[in-house]
Scaffold this motif. Structure first.
Motif, PDB file in Angstrom:
ATOM      1  N   LEU A  43       0.825  -1.206   0.000  1.00  0.00           N
ATOM      2  CA  LEU A  43       0.000   0.000   0.000  1.00  0.00           C
ATOM      3  C   LEU A  43       0.857   1.253   0.000  1.00  0.00           C
ATOM      4  O   LEU A  43       1.780   1.382   0.813  1.00  0.00           O
ATOM      5  CB  LEU A  43      -0.887   0.031   1.256  1.00  0.00           C
ATOM      6  N   VAL A  44       0.544   2.181  -0.904  1.00  0.00           N
ATOM      7  CA  VAL A  44       1.071   3.530  -0.751  1.00  0.00           C
ATOM      8  C   VAL A  44       0.371   4.174   0.446  1.00  0.00           C
ATOM      9  O   VAL A  44      -0.842   4.011   0.629  1.00  0.00           O
ATOM     10  CB  VAL A  44       0.841   4.359  -2.033  1.00  0.00           C
ATOM     11  N   VAL A  45       1.140   4.869   1.263  1.00  0.00           N
ATOM     12  CA  VAL A  45       0.591   5.632   2.389  1.00  0.00           C
ATOM     13  C   VAL A  45       0.914   7.092   2.140  1.00  0.00           C
ATOM     14  O   VAL A  45       2.090   7.461   2.049  1.00  0.00           O
ATOM     15  CB  VAL A  45       1.183   5.161   3.733  1.00  0.00           C
ATOM     16  N   HIS A  46      -0.140   7.918   1.999  1.00  0.00           N
ATOM     17  CA  HIS A  46       0.093   9.312   1.640  1.00  0.00           C
ATOM     18  C   HIS A  46      -0.633  10.294   2.538  1.00  0.00           C
ATOM     19  O   HIS A  46      -0.489  11.503   2.373  1.00  0.00           O
ATOM     20  CB  HIS A  46      -0.309   9.560   0.184  1.00  0.00           C
ATOM     21  N   GLU A  47      -1.426   9.798   3.525  1.00  0.00           N
ATOM     22  CA  GLU A  47      -2.129  10.722   4.411  1.00  0.00           C
ATOM     23  C   GLU A  47      -2.427  10.045   5.746  1.00  0.00           C
ATOM     24  O   GLU A  47      -2.410   8.811   5.850  1.00  0.00           O
ATOM     25  CB  GLU A  47      -3.398  11.248   3.733  1.00  0.00           C
ATOM     26  N   PRO A  48      -2.681  10.838   6.798  1.00  0.00           N
ATOM     27  CA  PRO A  48      -2.740  10.288   8.158  1.00  0.00           C
ATOM     28  C   PRO A  48      -3.813   9.237   8.380  1.00  0.00           C
ATOM     29  O   PRO A  48      -3.607   8.310   9.184  1.00  0.00           O
ATOM     30  CB  PRO A  48      -2.988  11.529   9.021  1.00  0.00           C
ATOM     31  N   ASP A  98      -3.768   5.501  10.488  1.00  0.00           N
ATOM     32  CA  ASP A  98      -4.703   5.067  11.528  1.00  0.00           C
ATOM     33  C   ASP A  98      -5.302   3.709  11.181  1.00  0.00           C
ATOM     34  O   ASP A  98      -5.444   2.831  12.044  1.00  0.00           O
ATOM     35  CB  ASP A  98      -5.827   6.094  11.695  1.00  0.00           C
ATOM     36  N   TRP A  99      -5.675   3.504   9.931  1.00  0.00           N
ATOM     37  CA  TRP A  99      -6.272   2.232   9.522  1.00  0.00           C
ATOM     38  C   TRP A  99      -5.286   1.083   9.672  1.00  0.00           C
ATOM     39  O   TRP A  99      -5.648  -0.015  10.104  1.00  0.00           O
ATOM     40  CB  TRP A  99      -6.759   2.316   8.083  1.00  0.00           C
ATOM     41  N   ARG A 121       6.127   6.406  12.877  1.00  0.00           N
ATOM     42  CA  ARG A 121       4.939   5.686  13.319  1.00  0.00           C
ATOM     43  C   ARG A 121       4.839   4.329  12.644  1.00  0.00           C
ATOM     44  O   ARG A 121       4.537   3.312  13.304  1.00  0.00           O
ATOM     45  CB  ARG A 121       3.699   6.526  13.035  1.00  0.00           C
ATOM     46  N   LEU A 122       5.069   4.280  11.341  1.00  0.00           N
ATOM     47  CA  LEU A 122       5.030   3.005  10.640  1.00  0.00           C
ATOM     48  C   LEU A 122       6.077   2.044  11.168  1.00  0.00           C
ATOM     49  O   LEU A 122       5.819   0.842  11.314  1.00  0.00           O
ATOM     50  CB  LEU A 122       5.237   3.223   9.139  1.00  0.00           C
TER      51      LEU A 122
END
Length: 360
Positions: free
Chosen positions: A98-103, A107-108, A144-145
């Motif tokens: 998954l690309v992660v681009h927003e907060p 959370d998910w 965080r990740l």
């Protein structure tokens, strides 16, 4: 008899174009970008044409599931990441990165606590100003990740706004370097234009898209000049021939009026097939192996062509709309004031896709 229009998709051309991307970036692994139904070419053809890719990248979660069902076992990257928590659950189930681009996406992932690690591509906004974290947000997200037990590898990624222009990626690369300095993880920067023209952007993973389908990402360089082969031939046939006297007009709005006696051909292709309605008279087309141009306004199911360069043309003759070696899709796009990407992706579902495996 079926309506004569079809799109012939060449597996051999797709393989050639992927090999071209690999040759240009020999130290990098390659994501084959197959969003929008493989740019209109079909996932079935993509699975064959890009069988040697290190992974496939797209945005549609239902199509990612189809890739797995079809037997694709290598990585799949979701370029826009999860759209809701259920997508994270699918990523765990179908082994999707998954690309992660927003907060919210952070959370998910934190709430999911997946048993099997999910690989992520953490996105930095280097100037496109669509998706991605700023420099401070990137570091916070990375920390965080890194602390989440359900996260696998973290790749740092960005997307270029201007890599098709000379020096257009320089500032974005510099911003990316500053933002990511000291952070562990592989890097992924290069889209098609950067694969072809920005070696400094190749890094660990490249993400070729339009070049895989044999169209150019540049306004001033053809696909052939980039060493690419068209993967889609859109073809139809003449279904009628008309004779015009001087002063006769053609089509809706009478936008073309003959100034001389002429023959025109009527082609079974229109905007309901994905051909651009706004393509003007003179847009290149080939009839019976000879180039000519359109005349009049494109209608829903038909368009008209000038038969003066093809005096022996008659109903039943083949018409190449683009991609068969006589008319480049980028030529049609330029005439219509758009880009080859749009023409490929706009191909209508009613146009049969014929997968050509010859030479594959």
């Amino acid at each position: 008899m079926s309506r004569p229009i079809s799109a012939i998709v060449s597996v051999a051309a797709m393989r050639h174009n992927l090999a071209r991307a690999r040759a240009l970036a020999p130290g990098a692994r390659a994501w084959a970008v197959v969003k929008a139904n493989a740019y209109g070419h079909g996932l079935a053809a993509a699975l064959e044409g890009f069988a040697d890719a290190d992974g496939m990248a797209l945005v549609e979660f239902d199509k990612a599931a189809r890739l797995r069902e079809a037997g694709w076992q290598r990585p799949i990257l979701m370029l826009e990441g999860a759209f809701d928590p259920q997508d994270v659950a699918q990523a765990r189930r179908d082994r999707l990165a998954l690309v992660v681009h927003e907060p919210r996406q952070l959370d998910w992932l934190a709430a999911a606590s997946p048993a099997a690690p999910i690989d992520v591509h953490l996105k930095f906004n280097s100037g496109m100003n669509r998706l991605g974290f700023d420099a401070a947000g990137l570091r916070e997200a990375h920390a965080r990740l890194s602390a989440l037990p359900g996260i696998g590898s973290i790749t740092l990624v960005t997307h270029f706004a201007n890599s098709d222009l000379p020096g257009g990626a320089d500032d974005a690369i510099a911003r990316f370097e500053r933002a990511c300095a000291g952070l562990p993880g592989q890097r992924s920067l290069a889209n098609s234009a950067a694969v072809l023209a920005v070696p400094d952007a190749h890094r660990d993973w490249v993400r070729p898209g339009i070049m895989l389908y044999g169209a150019s990402p540049f306004a001033d360089r053809s696909a052939a000049e980039c060493g690419l082969r068209p993967a889609m031939k859109l073809a139809s046939r003449l279904i009628a021939v008309q004779r015009l006297a001087p002063g006769d007009s053609v089509g809706y709005g009478s936008t073309f009026t003959a100034t001389r006696p002429m023959r025109i051909g009527v082609v079974a292709c229109g905007y309901a097939d994905g051909y651009p309605r706004h393509a003007p008279s003179g847009t290149p087309v080939a009839v019976a192996g000879r180039r000519t141009g359109t005349v009049g306004r494109v209608s829903m199911d038909m368009l008209c062509v000038d038969l003066e360069p093809v005096p022996g043309a008659s109903p039943g003759d083949e018409v190449e709309l683009w991609g068969g070696g006589l008319v480049d899709i980028d030529e049609v796009a330029q005439a219509a004031g758009t880009i080859g990407y749009e023409l490929m992706c706009a191909l209508a579902p009613r146009v049969p896709l014929v997968v050509d495996r010859a030479g594959a």
